[in-house]
Design a protein around this motif. Sequence first.
Motif, mmCIF file in Angstrom:
data_model
loop_
_atom_site.group_PDB
_atom_site.id
_atom_site.type_symbol
_atom_site.label_atom_id
_atom_site.label_comp_id
_atom_site.label_asym_id
_atom_site.label_seq_id
_atom_site.Cartn_x
_atom_site.Cartn_y
_atom_site.Cartn_z
ATOM 1 N N LYS A 197 37.302 34.318 32.317
ATOM 2 C CA LYS A 197 36.217 34.651 32.007
ATOM 3 C C LYS A 197 35.346 34.393 33.412
ATOM 4 C CE LYS A 197 32.506 30.242 31.566
ATOM 5 N NZ LYS A 197 32.235 28.686 31.062
ATOM 6 N N SER A 198 36.103 34.127 34.936
ATOM 7 C CA SER A 198 36.413 34.781 35.835
ATOM 8 C C SER A 198 35.799 36.180 36.269
ATOM 9 C CB SER A 198 36.687 33.904 36.581
ATOM 10 O OG SER A 198 38.451 34.557 37.215
ATOM 11 N N GLY A 199 36.542 37.034 35.182
ATOM 12 C CA GLY A 199 36.463 38.154 35.270
ATOM 13 C C GLY A 199 37.262 39.011 36.331
ATOM 14 N N LEU A 200 38.330 38.283 36.644
ATOM 15 C CA LEU A 200 39.826 38.892 37.383
ATOM 16 C C LEU A 200 40.370 39.871 36.861
ATOM 17 C CD1 LEU A 200 41.289 38.775 40.113
ATOM 18 C CD2 LEU A 200 42.531 37.051 38.871
ATOM 19 N N TYR A 201 40.907 39.635 35.234
ATOM 20 C CA TYR A 201 41.354 40.613 34.622
ATOM 21 C C TYR A 201 40.097 42.100 34.436
ATOM 22 C CZ TYR A 201 44.597 36.888 32.768
ATOM 23 O OH TYR A 201 45.331 35.829 32.817
ATOM 24 N N VAL B 153 40.891 46.973 50.353
ATOM 25 C CA VAL B 153 39.580 46.402 49.784
ATOM 26 C C VAL B 153 39.439 44.254 49.905
ATOM 27 C CG1 VAL B 153 37.605 46.615 48.696
ATOM 28 C CG2 VAL B 153 38.943 48.177 49.251
ATOM 29 N N GLY B 154 38.486 44.020 50.436
ATOM 30 C CA GLY B 154 38.122 42.831 50.299
ATOM 31 C C GLY B 154 37.588 41.826 49.066
ATOM 32 N N MET B 155 38.234 40.870 49.029
ATOM 33 C CA MET B 155 37.526 40.811 47.959
ATOM 34 C C MET B 155 36.616 39.228 48.018
ATOM 35 S SD MET B 155 39.236 42.655 45.458
ATOM 36 C CE MET B 155 38.338 42.047 43.722
ATOM 37 N N HIS B 156 35.182 39.274 47.311
ATOM 38 C CA HIS B 156 34.278 38.564 47.582
ATOM 39 C C HIS B 156 33.931 37.943 46.278
ATOM 40 C CE1 HIS B 156 33.638 40.460 50.956
ATOM 41 N NE2 HIS B 156 33.713 41.502 50.461
ATOM 42 N N SER B 157 33.938 35.985 46.382
ATOM 43 C CA SER B 157 33.456 35.547 45.140
ATOM 44 C C SER B 157 32.669 34.710 45.039
ATOM 45 C CB SER B 157 34.523 33.971 44.720
ATOM 46 O OG SER B 157 34.403 33.461 44.099
ATOM 47 N N TRP B 158 31.769 35.535 43.969
ATOM 48 C CA TRP B 158 30.725 33.688 44.292
ATOM 49 C C TRP B 158 29.647 34.447 42.452
ATOM 50 C CZ3 TRP B 158 26.867 38.029 42.806
ATOM 51 C CH2 TRP B 158 27.500 39.825 43.155
ATOM 52 N N GLY B 159 28.778 33.685 42.401
ATOM 53 C CA GLY B 159 28.270 33.914 40.942
ATOM 54 C C GLY B 159 29.368 33.728 39.974
ATOM 55 N N GLY B 160 30.681 32.883 40.206
ATOM 56 C CA GLY B 160 31.516 32.723 38.952
ATOM 57 C C GLY B 160 32.429 33.963 39.299
ATOM 58 N N ARG B 161 32.645 34.708 39.820
ATOM 59 C CA ARG B 161 33.062 36.170 39.455
ATOM 60 C C ARG B 161 33.863 36.537 40.991
ATOM 61 N NH1 ARG B 161 33.108 38.087 34.474
ATOM 62 N NH2 ARG B 161 32.226 37.568 33.576
ATOM 63 N N LEU B 162 34.970 37.765 40.980
ATOM 64 C CA LEU B 162 35.674 37.919 42.020
ATOM 65 C C LEU B 162 35.033 39.472 41.916
ATOM 66 C CD1 LEU B 162 39.343 37.533 41.643
ATOM 67 C CD2 LEU B 162 37.301 36.398 43.717
ATOM 68 N N HIS B 163 34.284 40.560 43.816
ATOM 69 C CA HIS B 163 33.272 41.137 43.260
ATOM 70 C C HIS B 163 34.105 42.424 44.715
ATOM 71 C CE1 HIS B 163 30.298 39.690 40.787
ATOM 72 N NE2 HIS B 163 30.216 38.600 40.608
ATOM 73 N N SER C 198 30.538 48.625 40.850
ATOM 74 C CA SER C 198 29.854 49.163 39.549
ATOM 75 C C SER C 198 28.976 47.970 39.190
ATOM 76 C CB SER C 198 30.838 48.429 38.228
ATOM 77 O OG SER C 198 30.911 47.182 38.564
ATOM 78 N N LYS C 199 27.591 48.050 38.493
ATOM 79 C CA LYS C 199 27.285 47.272 37.996
ATOM 80 C C LYS C 199 26.823 45.681 38.156
ATOM 81 C CE LYS C 199 25.873 46.940 33.320
ATOM 82 N NZ LYS C 199 25.066 47.488 32.429
ATOM 83 N N ASN C 200 28.283 45.319 37.272
ATOM 84 C CA ASN C 200 28.522 44.439 37.920
ATOM 85 C C ASN C 200 28.725 43.297 39.277
ATOM 86 O OD1 ASN C 200 28.679 44.275 35.525
ATOM 87 N ND2 ASN C 200 30.483 44.519 35.172
#
Length: 258
Positions: free
Chosen positions: A87-91, A123-133, A169-171
């Motif tokens: 659900k968090s979009g990690l996969y 590359v750094g990972m950033h968590s916001w909106g309930g997902r990782l970006h 990506s747009k996500n």
Amino acid sequence: MDLKNLVTCRLNSPGDSIVATGVPPHISILQHMHSLAKNVNDVVPQIQKVAPDVIRGVIDEIEKRAMTAGTVTRDGLEALINGCLEKSGLYQLVQKLEDSPTSGIQQEETLTGDEAVTMTHMVGMHSWGGRLHLVPQDFAFPNSWSQIAWQYWMCGDRQKQYPPLRILSKNDMSNTNMQKRLSDFRYLMQLVEKRVEEKGKWIAHPSIEQANEMFEAGKDVLDISEVSEKGRKRRGEQMKWSTMVNRVRNKRKTQRFS
């Protein structure tokens, strides 16, 4: 009683209830037994499969009731964690990094004489909106010249831990306006990409110096003018990318309808 008069010797006639086959009775019985044995053999695997299915069904039902009652079980906890990660979009993010040209790794090369020293950093990972970006929520595209924009496109920003912007990506964008900016940015940079590839100058993981050389090879596709619309002379590569994308689109639109 004499039964001789009740017996008639003749050939078979239509409608007779008993037909002479010439096959001994025990042969027919064996055929029926063989058919029954085959049916039993076909049923046995199905019967053997019932037990595991029933056990799995019972376990699933126990898991459901345990979760409803608030009792943590191993399988239930595993399913819950996997569901949260999905659900968090990690996969999806991991898949995107694996499919990207840089595989989530930014590379820089510094040449010293004949020796090249390659440095890689995650590359750094950033968590916001309930997902990782791949970028933070307040990420903004560089308000810079087309050449500097190309450097971000190919090399990212090591200090801010931004990946090459070509893998975004747009996500990864925080709103629809940023998605539009990404679309404009990608449109312009991909024009340069295509020209660089046509000239055989493409480098998958360039250093800043190599990215500049690639831009020099591909910038002619942008048809950069050395003189501004007001008659002021300026270096074409120093035109802001946001201005350049509008110029290129308008020119191509004019050529298409002319």
